[in-house]
Design an enzyme around this catalytic site. Structure first.
Site, short mmCIF file in Angstrom:
data_model
loop_
_atom_site.label_atom_id
_atom_site.label_comp_id
_atom_site.label_asym_id
_atom_site.label_seq_id
_atom_site.Cartn_x
_atom_site.Cartn_y
_atom_site.Cartn_z
N GLU A 169 4.37 4.88 6.39
CA GLU A 169 4.31 3.68 6.37
C GLU A 169 5.53 2.91 7.84
O GLU A 169 5.53 1.95 8.61
CB GLU A 169 4.57 1.85 5.48
N HIS A 197 -0.17 -3.57 -6.35
CA HIS A 197 -1.43 -3.43 -5.68
C HIS A 197 -1.83 -4.96 -6.12
O HIS A 197 -2.53 -5.56 -5.53
CB HIS A 197 -2.66 -3.24 -5.68
#
Ligand code: TPP
Ligand code: MG
Lengths: 415, 338
Positions: free
Chosen positions: B60, B129
């Site tokens: 990322e 998540h």
């Protein structure tokens, strides 16, 4: 300043790597050239990184195509150990199949298989001793199964039921067991890899002989934490084994995207001065021998080892994934390193320690055991039907002592 | 007008932006050939080629860092972070770099980029998540933070974000991808195609950043919500019979303070709803603003309904999620406080 010599005018163009095959293509592994079993040399455990660069580009293999264990890496396992290894792998595969089915039946939210990769975790764990610590990813259930962690507890975890050891807090497969040398799994990729190095540094600080093993997937080696792990391990000669499981895929992304232009993942260790091995991950013997070599090295104070285990992710990434959208269905069946269970079985049959009949029987026994355990686990509850841990446990373990604001929130929640 | 899910609307926004402007590039983990794990970028690589839509390595910080470099060159990257929970390795690049490059170079360099990421819970995703990190972006000077609640807004706001000259965080409430969700998890899912906000123009249009939308007019109390909580708030209003005005903020930074102020002054009551943990959540900022701006108009203390200050649990998803019952109790409480 002198003029630069004439250059042909070629503009740079973005190179975007692509896998050899996509859905509809015939699987093609001709790009992968693997040496024969027995070809790779076995250096002494105090070998210097710069003297064994070849092993980062080769492939340590022991089991050949005729069910023989050959070469300098053979001989790490007794017949009993090899038989136990087969049973561990069969159990892991059967356990996975049960839990996949349970997810499909709506008994839990999610599941991840280790299909095709069973040899890696199952054979690796046999090189560790009690007190050593794995920092696993979500695909090393074989570590737990092969070290005798109760499968019932694994099922309880997957169901987030009343007996779930982590109290319903984590997604299925995110196990934790200090007693079994299994660090709590994180969903955030790669974080555990550098933590393994820290654990190993602590062991060295304490003058202990315990070692750590970090685990990471091919795709996740792109994360910064992977590189930090290598720097710290190298600098402090940490007693750690850094395992990369190259199963060719990271969800839909083929391994070449994380590997870049380097020929192997094992070669990542070279720039860090870490001895690096590339190992046939579907070869129970090779995995075990490499793991023992690295463990002996770490325990003897020679520092870290990086190991790339080459394998293939046989199933979908997870139950949320559909691999038919991005890779040919037949790839797994045609994977040149075969099936780890079939290969160990062939070895045992060639040695007259095993037979097709006994194999069928063992599978049936294990299946019965799994069904039995599953029934027991379901008595403790399943995700949606419960019973689950009491909702009040949701507020526990955020801190050691529950601070006043959480006490208040728990009261407001009425649980 | 075509009917779209939120996924289709987001895809259509990128499609329109890429079609109009060759500087727009799209990349992220699994975002190329496969089209993203939620399929938001499906078909873009095929249509625009591998140079404009491609798979990124799982890094990322690499994704955000290279996007900054591309933006500095003059492209307009619109990158995907697979889940908002996974933006943290890129947080340094986003908050310390992208956010401040215009300022530190006095406008010499700029970072016109968008980082899209699915946010929030409601899908049994467990603690990695399900998180809602909007306040971690809203707190950073130099970043804009957008969070749509429906397909129409998702498309209009995403095109506006891509065309914006500053870095924009675009949070996509994943529980809303396929339909409006009011928190009644035991009821059948309503698809977007039966909702008016699922009607989305096929071509180019924008919704300006910094403007809230009133989803329900009411006289008694103002509910400030965004993302998934907009529909939870609407359900709570219907179920309690409290005549609530529901404001969908749509962008947190810049914030549409006028709409908020006008409404709260009218109703005299305010309840803020978000899924993120309560302590230092965006609700804290909203209540501070309401208190500063509307104090003498308030007839009851302004309050918050938020996620608890714990990680997002797996088994206890629906205990954690601030559903219509909890929002309804807060509405009744502010109404009783006469
Ligand atoms: C920091 C972070 N980024 C992205 C993800 C989403 N994600 C989960 S698994 C995965 C692929 C990992 O592939 P690999 O490392 O090869 O392991 P494998 O699944 O093949 O075992 C991705 C991108 C994540 N969990 N964490
Ligand atoms: Mg992988």
């Amino acid at each position: 300043m002198k003029d630069a010599p004439d250059q042909p005018h070629v503009a740079p163009t973005l190179f975007v790597p692509e896998p050899q095959c996509r859905p509809g293509d015939k699987p093609d592994f001709t790009g992968l050239v693997f040496p024969r079993a027995g070809d790779a040399r076995r250096p002494p455990i105090d070998a210097r990184a710069e003297d064994i660069h070849d092993l980062a580009y080769s492939l340590i293999r022991v089991l050949d195509d005729h069910g023989k264990a050959v070469g300098p890496w053979a001989g790490s396992l007794s017949d009993e150990e090899a038989l136990a290894g087969l049973r561990d792998m069969l159990k892991t595969r059967a356990y996975d199949a049960r839990m996949l089915l349970a997810q499909r039946q709506g008994k839990t939210s999610f599941y991840m298989l280790s299909l095709g990769e069973e040899a890696i975790a199952c054979a690796f764990s046999k090189a560790l001793r009690p007190g050593d610590m794995n920092f696993p990813t979500y695909r090393q259930q074989g570590l737990l199964i092969s070290s005798g962690y109760p499968i019932l507890d694994m099922m309880n975890q997957c169901y987030s039921n009343a007996k779930d050891p982590v109290k319903g807090r984590q997604l299925p497969v995110m196990y934790s067991s200090k007693a079994h040398g299994f660090f709590t799994i994180s969903g955030n990729l790669a974080t555990q890899f550098v933590q393994a190095v820290g654990w190993a540094m602590a062991s060295a600080i304490a003058g202990d002989s315990k070692i750590a093993a970090g685990w990471i997937g091919d795709g996740s080696t792109a994360e910064n934490d992977f590189h930090s792990a290598l720097v710290f391990a190298s600098t402090y000669k940490a007693p750690v084994i850094l395992n990369i499981v190259n199963n060719q895929w990271a969800i839909s992304t083929f391994e070449g995207v994380a590997r870049g232009r380097a020929p192997t993942f094992a070669a990542r260790g070279i720039g860090f001065g870490i001895p690096s091995l590339r190992v046939d991950g579907n070869d129970y013997f090779a995995v075990n021998a490499a793991a023992r070599w690295a463990a002996d090295r770490a325990r003897a104070g020679h520092g870290p080892t990086l190991i790339e285990f080459v394998t293939y992710r046989g199933g979908a990434h997870s139950t949320s994934d559909d691999p038919s959208a991005y890779r040919p269905k037949e790839e797994f069946a045609e994977w040149p390193l075969g099936d780890p269970i079939e290969r160990l079985k062939a070895y045992l049959i060639a040695r007259k320690l095993w037979s097709e009949e006994r194999h069928v029987q063992a599978r049936a026994e294990i299946e019965t055991e799994m069904v039995q355990l599953q029934k027991e686990a379901e008595k403790n509850g399943t995700l949606h039907l419960g019973p689950n841990p009491s909702p009040k446990t949701m507020f526990e373990d955020v801190y050691k002592e529950m601070p006043p604001h959480l006490v208040r929130q728990r009261q407001e929640a009425g649980v | 007008m075509p009917r779209m899910t939120m996924i289709e609307a987001i895809r259509s926004a990128m499609d329109v932006a890429m079609e109009r402007d060759p500087r727009v590039v799209v990349f992220g983990e699994d975002a190329g050939y496969f089209g993203g794990v939620f399929r938001c970028t499906q078909g873009l690589q095929k249509k625009y080629g591998k140079h404009r839509c491609f798979d990124a390595p799982i890094s990322e910080s690499g994704i955000i860092g290279t996007a900054i470099g591309m933006a500095a060159y003059g492209l307009r990257p619109c990158v995907e972070i697979q889940f908002a929970d996974y933006m943290f390795p890129g947080y340094d690049q986003l908050t310390q770099e992208a956010a401040r490059i215009r300022y530190r170079s006095a406008g010499d360099f700029t970072v016109p980029m968008v980082a899209r990421m699915p946010t929030g819970g409601g899908i049994f995703g467990g603690q990695t998540h399900s998180q809602s990190p909007e306040t971690l972006f809203a707190h950073i000077p130099g970043l804009k933070t957008v969070i749509p609640s429906n397909p129409y807004d998702a498309k209009g706001l995403l095109i506006a974000a891509i065309e914006d000259d500053d870095p924009v965080i675009f949070l996509e409430p994943k529980r809303l991808y396929n339909g409006p969700f009011d928190g009644h998890h035991d009821r059948p899912v309503t698809p977007w195609k039966s909702h008016e906000l699922g009607e989305v123009p096929a071509g180019h249009f924008t919704e300006p950043l910094g403007r809230a939308a009133i989803r329900r007019e009411g006289r008694d109390v103002t509910i400030l919500a965004y993302g998934t909580m907009v529909f939870v708030a609407l359900a709570a209003a219907e179920e309690t019979g409290v005549d609530a005005e529901v404001i969908d903020l749509r962008t947190l930074v810049p914030l549409d303070l006028e709409t908020i102020e006008e409404s709260v002054k009218k109703t005299g009551r305010c309840v803020v709803v978000h899924e993120a943990p309560k302590t230092c959540g965006f609700g804290a900022e909203l209540l501070a603003l309401v208190s500063e701006r509307c104090f003498y108009h308030l007839e009851a203390p302004a309050t918050r309904v938020a996620g608890y200050d714990t990680p997002y649990p797996h088994a206890h998803e629906w205990h954690y999620f601030p559903g219509p019952k909890r929002v309804g109790s807060a509405l009744k409480a502010v109404m009783e406080n006469v």
